[in-house]
Write an enzyme that holds these catalytic residues in place. Structure first.
Site, mmCIF file in Angstrom:
data_model
loop_
_atom_site.group_PDB
_atom_site.id
_atom_site.type_symbol
_atom_site.label_atom_id
_atom_site.label_comp_id
_atom_site.label_asym_id
_atom_site.label_seq_id
_atom_site.Cartn_x
_atom_site.Cartn_y
_atom_site.Cartn_z
ATOM 1 N N ASP A 128 12.800 -2.502 -9.410
ATOM 2 C CA ASP A 128 13.919 -3.404 -9.573
ATOM 3 C C ASP A 128 14.994 -2.668 -10.934
ATOM 4 O OD1 ASP A 128 15.261 -6.181 -9.398
ATOM 5 O OD2 ASP A 128 15.226 -5.772 -11.500
ATOM 6 N N HIS A 155 24.770 -9.429 -9.706
ATOM 7 C CA HIS A 155 24.038 -9.549 -10.840
ATOM 8 C C HIS A 155 24.412 -10.852 -11.458
ATOM 9 C CE1 HIS A 155 22.100 -6.766 -14.038
ATOM 10 N NE2 HIS A 155 21.690 -8.047 -14.312
ATOM 11 N N TYR A 203 22.107 -1.280 -15.848
ATOM 12 C CA TYR A 203 20.812 -0.799 -16.672
ATOM 13 C C TYR A 203 21.147 0.597 -17.103
ATOM 14 C CZ TYR A 203 18.310 -5.077 -14.947
ATOM 15 O OH TYR A 203 18.074 -6.306 -14.638
ATOM 16 N N LYS A 249 21.375 -3.968 -8.358
ATOM 17 C CA LYS A 249 22.379 -5.062 -8.501
ATOM 18 C C LYS A 249 23.790 -4.506 -8.772
ATOM 19 C CE LYS A 249 18.664 -7.267 -10.811
ATOM 20 N NZ LYS A 249 17.984 -6.430 -11.507
HETATM 21 N N1 NAP Z 1 19.070 -10.354 -13.049
HETATM 22 C C1 NAP Z 1 18.837 -10.273 -14.633
HETATM 23 O O1 NAP Z 1 19.877 -10.749 -14.958
HETATM 24 C C2 NAP Z 1 17.806 -9.921 -15.315
HETATM 25 C C3 NAP Z 1 17.514 -10.188 -16.672
HETATM 26 C C4 NAP Z 1 16.280 -9.602 -17.380
HETATM 27 C C5 NAP Z 1 15.485 -8.777 -16.569
HETATM 28 N N2 NAP Z 1 15.701 -8.705 -15.288
HETATM 29 C C6 NAP Z 1 14.468 -7.827 -14.431
HETATM 30 O O2 NAP Z 1 13.213 -8.476 -14.682
HETATM 31 C C7 NAP Z 1 12.152 -7.294 -15.242
HETATM 32 C C8 NAP Z 1 11.536 -8.030 -16.278
HETATM 33 O O3 NAP Z 1 12.023 -8.936 -17.347
HETATM 34 P P1 NAP Z 1 12.051 -8.212 -18.717
HETATM 35 O O4 NAP Z 1 11.798 -6.760 -18.958
HETATM 36 O O5 NAP Z 1 13.520 -8.784 -19.167
HETATM 37 O O6 NAP Z 1 10.983 -8.858 -19.588
HETATM 38 P P2 NAP Z 1 9.429 -9.117 -19.273
HETATM 39 O O7 NAP Z 1 8.981 -8.335 -18.235
HETATM 40 O O8 NAP Z 1 9.353 -10.755 -19.519
HETATM 41 O O9 NAP Z 1 8.759 -8.397 -20.599
HETATM 42 C C9 NAP Z 1 8.717 -7.367 -20.783
HETATM 43 C C10 NAP Z 1 7.975 -7.020 -22.338
HETATM 44 O O10 NAP Z 1 6.596 -7.462 -22.056
HETATM 45 C C11 NAP Z 1 5.852 -6.210 -22.675
HETATM 46 N N3 NAP Z 1 4.559 -6.366 -21.837
HETATM 47 C C12 NAP Z 1 4.799 -5.959 -20.634
HETATM 48 N N4 NAP Z 1 3.369 -6.078 -19.916
HETATM 49 C C13 NAP Z 1 2.677 -6.624 -21.078
HETATM 50 C C14 NAP Z 1 1.165 -6.977 -20.881
HETATM 51 N N5 NAP Z 1 0.369 -6.773 -20.009
HETATM 52 N N6 NAP Z 1 0.829 -7.184 -22.186
HETATM 53 C C15 NAP Z 1 1.616 -7.476 -23.188
HETATM 54 N N7 NAP Z 1 2.866 -6.988 -23.350
HETATM 55 C C16 NAP Z 1 3.623 -7.030 -22.098
HETATM 56 C C17 NAP Z 1 6.895 -5.217 -22.597
HETATM 57 O O11 NAP Z 1 6.287 -4.193 -23.635
HETATM 58 P P3 NAP Z 1 5.747 -2.726 -23.272
HETATM 59 O O12 NAP Z 1 7.022 -2.150 -22.348
HETATM 60 O O13 NAP Z 1 6.009 -2.192 -24.755
HETATM 61 O O14 NAP Z 1 4.570 -2.616 -22.567
HETATM 62 C C18 NAP Z 1 8.158 -5.965 -22.896
HETATM 63 O O15 NAP Z 1 8.235 -5.931 -24.389
HETATM 64 C C19 NAP Z 1 13.478 -6.556 -15.905
HETATM 65 O O16 NAP Z 1 12.668 -5.090 -16.324
HETATM 66 C C20 NAP Z 1 14.354 -6.366 -14.888
HETATM 67 O O17 NAP Z 1 14.062 -5.590 -13.738
HETATM 68 C C21 NAP Z 1 16.784 -9.022 -14.529
#
Ligand code: NAP
Length: 285
Positions: free
Chosen positions: A43, A110, A48, A73
């Site tokens: 994704d 998006h 990004y 997106k």
């Molecule tokens: N459509 C939208 O508006 C929107 C907005 C936000 C996000 N997204 C999508 O959703 C995806 C996921 O959301 P997100 O990246 O915002 O946040 P998330 O997946 O909720 O959290 C990522 C955080 O968690 C940590 N982490 C990951 N796995 C872990 C584990 N097993 N144990 C402990 N810590 C862990 C990562 O650190 P490390 O990297 O250091 O491991 C990072 O700091 C995004 O990458 C993106 O593709 C979309």
């Protein structure tokens, strides 16, 4: 990998890998590591700034295109040509070029901002031409989603929205189910906010299963039939986040997790005028 079936029959892996906030110069290595760990669903987004790096990792992996599920997106179009439908097609072409692909599996609007009705009309064409196997939206509250559905031909296959233990979206999910829209979680770990990874209730459930809090959260979402796309730059966490298909949360554990819901975003509100203006003013090209 378990799949969900979208409203047009397309199969989507229920677990994928998100690349938001991975710096451009680290993205290729992170995505290569994720593909090596076994992820087949990626994704990204034009906004990004790392589509090229994702594309480079896909190419380097040598994995057959039809084994992958790739989402990107569309950022808010500001009509430089005076025609948002044309601009949407141009933005889509640029994303495909940056990714080095000739079709997408899922293309999302998006943000529910700007002239997204024109964007959607262009995306319907893109879908009909087979250039995106499925089209959907992101960050749409139920009222905006229903309005878009009621005034267009194609029902969005997916709505990607903030969904995690502190903002569970059960009512939104029910509405989406009734309308044939698959819910996809962004921020499954709330990016660690609210001390998610050390939350006492989640930690106790994790301990009971010999799993991590992250794995319990992903399992809880998957059992609710929510598509998840956790992000990590660390290979050991990438592997851990994939390893969630060998245990099951009980009904009682699901109910306990339900008590963590605050019913509100931990990030921002897409209905806040200041945020609407800020996002709407952001240009990426
Ligand atoms: N459509 C939208 O508006 C929107 C907005 C936000 C996000 N997204 C999508 O959703 C995806 C996921 O959301 P997100 O990246 O915002 O946040 P998330 O997946 O909720 O959290 C990522 C955080 O968690 C940590 N982490 C990951 N796995 C872990 C584990 N097993 N144990 C402990 N810590 C862990 C990562 O650190 P490390 O990297 O250091 O491991 C990072 O700091 C995004 O990458 C993106 O593709 C979309």
């Amino acid at each position: 990998m378990n799949n969900v079936t979208l409203n047009n029959g397309v199969q989507m892996p229920i677990l994928g890998f998100g690349v938001f906030q991975i710096p451009d110069d680290e993205t290729q290595a992170a995505v290569e590591a994720a593909l090596a760990a076994g992820y087949r669903h990626l994704d990204t987004a034009a906004s990004y700034g790392n589509e090229e790096a994702v594309g480079a990792a896909i190419k380097a992996s040598g994995i057959a295109r039809d084994e992958l599920f790739i989402t990107t997106k569309l950022w808010i179009q500001h009509a430089p040509t005076g025609n948002v439908q044309d601009d949407t097609r141009r933005a889509f072409g640029k994303s495909l070029d940056r990714l080095g692909l000739d079709y997408l599996d899922l293309y999302l609007i998006h943000q529910p901002l700007g002239d997204y009705y024109s964007e959607w009309r262009a995306m319907q064409e893109i879908n009909k031409e087979g250039l995106a196997r499925a089209i959907g939206v992101s960050n749409f509250h139920p009222d905006r989603l229903v309005d878009l559905i009621d005034h267009n031909k194609i029902v969005p296959a997916v709505n990607q929205i903030e969904t995690h233990p502190f903002h569970q979206r059960a009512t939104d999910q029910e509405l989406m189910r009734e309308r044939g829209v698959q819910i996809e979680s962004w921020g499954p770990f709330a990016e660690g906010k609210n001390n998610l990874f050390t939350d006492p209730l989640l930690s106790a459930i994790a301990e009971a299963h010999g799993k991590s809090v992250a794995q319990v959260v992903l399992r809880w979402l998957i059992q609710r039939e929510v598509v998840v796309i956790p992000k990590s730059v660390r290979p050991e966490r990438m592997a851990q986040n994939l390893d969630v298909f060998d245990f099951e949360l009980t009904d009682e554990q699901m109910s306990r997790i339900a008590t963590l819901d605050t019913g509100a975003s931990l990030f921002f509100d897409h209905r806040d005028p200041a945020m609407v203006s800020w996002l709407g003013g952001r240009r990426i090209d």
